[in-house]
Design a protein around this motif. Structure first.
Motif, PDB file in Angstrom:
ATOM      1  N   ILE A 160     -28.340 -10.868 -13.892  1.00 11.28           N
ATOM      2  CA  ILE A 160     -28.682  -9.563 -14.475  1.00 11.28           C
ATOM      3  C   ILE A 160     -27.428  -8.911 -15.040  1.00 11.28           C
ATOM      4  CG2 ILE A 160     -29.541  -7.274 -13.911  1.00 11.28           C
ATOM      5  CD1 ILE A 160     -31.141  -8.654 -11.676  1.00 11.28           C
ATOM      6  N   ILE A 161     -26.375  -8.898 -14.225  1.00  8.86           N
ATOM      7  CA  ILE A 161     -25.118  -8.306 -14.686  1.00  8.86           C
ATOM      8  C   ILE A 161     -24.613  -9.072 -15.898  1.00  8.86           C
ATOM      9  CG2 ILE A 161     -22.768  -7.752 -13.998  1.00  8.86           C
ATOM     10  CD1 ILE A 161     -23.671  -7.698 -11.149  1.00  8.86           C
ATOM     11  N   SER A 162     -24.697 -10.399 -15.804  1.00  7.46           N
ATOM     12  CA  SER A 162     -24.130 -11.237 -16.850  1.00  7.46           C
ATOM     13  C   SER A 162     -24.834 -11.015 -18.179  1.00  7.46           C
ATOM     14  CB  SER A 162     -24.230 -12.695 -16.427  1.00  7.46           C
ATOM     15  OG  SER A 162     -23.666 -13.510 -17.386  1.00  7.46           O
ATOM     16  N   SER A 163     -26.164 -10.878 -18.145  1.00  5.53           N
ATOM     17  CA  SER A 163     -26.834 -10.773 -19.441  1.00  5.53           C
ATOM     18  C   SER A 163     -26.560  -9.419 -20.075  1.00  5.53           C
ATOM     19  CB  SER A 163     -28.330 -11.051 -19.308  1.00  5.53           C
ATOM     20  OG  SER A 163     -28.923 -10.081 -18.522  1.00  5.53           O
ATOM     21  N   VAL A 164     -26.406  -8.362 -19.265  1.00  3.66           N
ATOM     22  CA  VAL A 164     -26.031  -7.066 -19.846  1.00  3.66           C
ATOM     23  C   VAL A 164     -24.651  -7.169 -20.481  1.00  3.66           C
ATOM     24  CG1 VAL A 164     -25.486  -4.676 -19.338  1.00  3.66           C
ATOM     25  CG2 VAL A 164     -27.436  -5.736 -18.267  1.00  3.66           C
TER      26      VAL A 164
END
Lengths: 421, 348
Positions: free
Chosen positions: B213-217
């Protein structure tokens, strides 16, 4: 390294032409003399990777592994595979830094170091993903091979029965029905609300957006608790698949709305203005310009919301109840779903139940994977990029238009066209 | 939308040349109907969302009235006996989320930078899909992975519990966070039981869930860094890392913080992964490597079947506390993202 001065001279400098140019003697534009073969000058590689870089990485890796092996076998009492990996990695970083430092300046050393770090972090994440998925499939491979695993439920299978008896039909049916109901609620409502947020700006829609953003923070278990307290405790309904679907909807709605809102806001304002300037009404602009442009992103939003909803256990745990029987009616009586089945059977002490749990988890993963591939096939393109079928349809429509224009031109003046009235 | 511009009256324009023309908007009936429909959609969503919040608050009131502020400081859960509070599980929730974020943020940053900056153009979309897929893996799958692979085979192996937690407890045990009561590294008969089912292991599982989740943001924001500034940095002689440091990271700072807080919000609310692995205690357990821990969400999953109304009210209040926390974190994330440059509209 490679002493080839002659080759370089031949490569780079244009060979001096033997005969003087046969130009008229008066001062004029001189035409530059080109070599006879245009291929004589070799094309230079523009790649930023040099051979020494590759050597440095390989050398550092070999040195690190050897050093670590020495440390672990002869010098220190270390052991353990994970420890080996960590120590080897740290040594690799150190060796690589030293190697690069030998013939590069500070900024380049930092660049290389950051590059290696970023690469290894990405690989770590990839490995983690492969391990999680692979482990589930590997542990679940035994029940997956039985046909009855998909066609039976657990009504006649005790926890000690072999894998030849019992299956997860009830859980598969439950999952599909619950997510179907949840999607039937969330997709229309979510898209409507997202369009509302992005197309009718104002104080009210700002307020709605704030509330929706707040609700994306709602933990899924609290969504489950809400439905448990309202539908089951306050309204006195029994636990059912429908209650679970409601809980999933409460959880998925803000996620889908927010993601779709972000995508809709990314549609360039110039497109919208062009459509309005051509005289289209607002809803036609949204229907024919904004939504098609945002289709891919909105699809991704919906699919990711679905994938999250389909695997969510905690709201279902509170609202769906548990059963060993197949219950195709979501409005009545307990209905189990795949995540709930996994959650329940994985905590049993019996090996076959644990294996069934892993099998169900593998089926769940396959379902998520299927959804994912479907999403990418349907809407995984950037706005404006068309699939082959879409291109063909556009070409056909354009040909029809051309033929219509030609007919009209042949018939004479346009006002007597029947479609115009 | 039809904008009707009334033709200027020549006499009037002659009299007052500076007066603005009157612009009237007249909407077609289909537009009016359309706006009505989407407005109704917005109102329904608003009603549902407000209902959730208001209902939670109302149902939590009896518990909060019974316990008062002691609800936040009591370390046990005995609603029938009239003494219950979330101090222990609140601290546990925060610790698990902290472990998860500390592990997830470097991983996510690395993966996002790789996809946005380093990956060859052809495989970058594949990697984006893989990260999205990782975000879609059900939490129960991460939970069973943690329970059946991570804990017994990677972290706490064998009867002595060889692995990272043991190493940390042995060499960093002087630090209060890493201390493990009842663990003696020199005891040859020591068992692994004091190192299993800990906050640390639960945190790793949650980290696996929030990393994508963090990575895609982050990746989204990194890839929006303006091309002109990138090329400017390269033209000034920057290395790739120099370009990333001077252009991409400053541009994406808002997205990085926002993505991290989004992940934190998700980590705070994670239920099943924690519930499967942790052995539940109600007291404050600050030693992250030691057996036992808890989180508010797993407390709800554990005790929801309680039949007495005050117990349910207590769970509602606990859920409210959890919701308030995630709400605070998410709003913070929103504020930071909005204040940064990355949130700026990218219409060209």
């Amino acid at each position: 390294m490679t002493p080839r001065p002659t080759a370089y001279a031949g490569d780079l400098a244009a060979p001096p032409s033997p005969e003087p140019p046969t130009a008229p003697p008066r001062p004029a534009t001189t035409i530059p003399v080109r070599p006879d073969h245009p291929g004589a000058e070799r094309r230079r590689t523009t790649s930023t990777v040099r051979r020494t870089d590759v050597f440095a990485v390989l050398g550092a890796a070999v040195a690190a592994v050897c050093l670590t092996a020495l440390l672990f076998t002869a010098l220190t009492p270390f052991d353990g595979a994970l420890g080996f990996l960590v120590v080897a990695y740290l040594l690799f970083l150190a060796c690589y830094l030293v190697l690069v430092r030998l013939d590069e300046a500070g900024p380049v050393v930092r660049d290389r170091f950051a590059g290696v770090l970023v690469h290894s972090l990405a690989v770590t994440m990839l490995v983690a993903l492969v391990v999680v998925i692979g482990f589930t499939l590997f542990r679940g491979r035994e029940p997956l091979a039985w046909a009855n695993f998909y066609t039976q439920d657990m009504r006649s299978a005790g926890p000690l029965d072999p894998l030849g008896v019992g299956g997860i039909r009830h859980a598969i049916i439950g999952t599909l029905e619950q997510i179907g109901i949840a999607l039937a609620i969330t997709i229309p409502l979510g898209l409507l609300c997202a369009v509302f947020l992005s197309e009718l700006p104002g104080a009210f829609s700002r307020f709605v957006r704030i509330v929706v953003e707040a609700m994306t923070a709602l933990p899924s278990i609290v969504a489950g608790l809400f439905i448990y307290a309202t539908v089951i405790l306050a309204l006195g309904r029994q636990k059912s698949g429908f209650a679970a679907a409601l809980a999933l909807s409460v959880m998925m709605l803000p996620i889908i709305i927010r993601a779709a809102d972000v995508v809709l806001r990314l549609v360039p304002g110039t497109l919208r203005e062009a459509s309005l300037a051509l005289g289209a009404s607002q809803w036609r602009t949204i229907w024919h310009v904004v939504l098609p442009t945002a289709r891919s992103g909105a699809m991704t939003a919906i699919i990711l919301g679905t994938a999250r909803g389909i695997g969510e256990t905690s709201p279902v745990l509170l609202t769906a109840g548990f059963t060993q029987f197949t219950n195709a009616n979501p409005f009545q009586a307990n209905q189990v779903s795949l995540p709930l089945f996994v959650f329940d059977s994985i905590r049993r002490p019996d090996a076959t139940m644990v294996a069934r749990g892993f099998g169900a988890a593998a089926v769940l993963m396959a379902l998520v994977l299927l959804l994912f591939v479907l999403a990418r096939l349907l809407g995984g393109r950037a706005p404006g990029q068309l699939s082959r079928a879409q291109r063909r349809r556009r070409a056909l429509a354009s040909r029809r238009d051309a033929m219509r224009f030609a007919r009209r031109a042949a018939a004479g003046s346009p006002p007597d066209h029947p479609n115009q009235r | 939308m039809t904008v009707v511009v009334s033709p200027p009256d020549p006499a009037e324009t002659a009299a007052r040349p500076a007066a603005p023309r009157r612009v009237r908007q007249r909407r077609t009936p289909s537009d009016l109907a359309f706006r009505g429909v989407i407005r109704v959609g917005g109102i329904i969503v608003l009603a549902v969302m407000l209902l959730v919040g208001i209902f939670l608050t109302l149902r939590a009131v009896p518990a909060l009235r019974t316990m008062g502020w002691r609800f936040l400081t009591a370390q046990e859960w005995d609603p029938a006996g009239g003494d219950f509070g979330v101090a222990g599980v609140l601290i546990g929730t925060l610790l698990i989320a902290a472990v998860a974020v500390v592990i997830a943020v470097p991983l996510a940053t690395g993966a996002a930078l790789y996809i946005a900056e380093y990956a060859p153009r052809r495989i970058a979309p594949v990697l984006v899909n893989l990260v999205d897929l990782m975000a879609a893996v059900p939490s129960v799958v991460y939970g069973i992975w943690g329970l059946y692979l991570l804990q017994p085979h990677l972290l706490v192996q064998g009867e002595h519990g060889e692995g990272l937690p043991r190493w940390l407890a042995t060499y960093l045990g002087w630090f209060p966070l890493f201390r493990v009561d009842g663990f003696d590294p020199s005891d040859p008969l020591g068992s692994n039981s004091s190192l299993t089912s800990s906050t640390f292991i639960a945190g790793i599982i949650v980290a696996m869930m929030v990393t994508p989740i963090i990575s895609s943001v982050m990746r989204e924001v990194f890839s929006q860094a303006p091309v002109g500034e990138r090329e400017g940095a390269y033209a000034l002689g920057a290395t790739r890392w120099g370009m990333i440091r001077s252009v991409v990271l400053p541009f994406g700072r808002g997205g990085m913080i926002g993505g991290t807080m989004l992940g934190l919000g998700r980590a705070l609310g994670e239920t099943i992964g924690v519930y499967l692995v942790i052995s539940f205690v109600f007291v404050i357990q600050p030693h992250i490597l030691q057996v036992g821990g808890g989180s508010i969400s797993s407390l709800i999953a554990l005790r929801y079947a309680e039949s007495n109304p005050i117990g349910i009210a207590g769970l509602m209040a606990a859920g409210l506390v959890l919701f308030a926390m995630t709400l605070l974190v998410n709003f913070g994330a929103g504020l930071i993202i909005n204040r940064s440059r990355s949130g700026a509209a990218s219409d060209a």
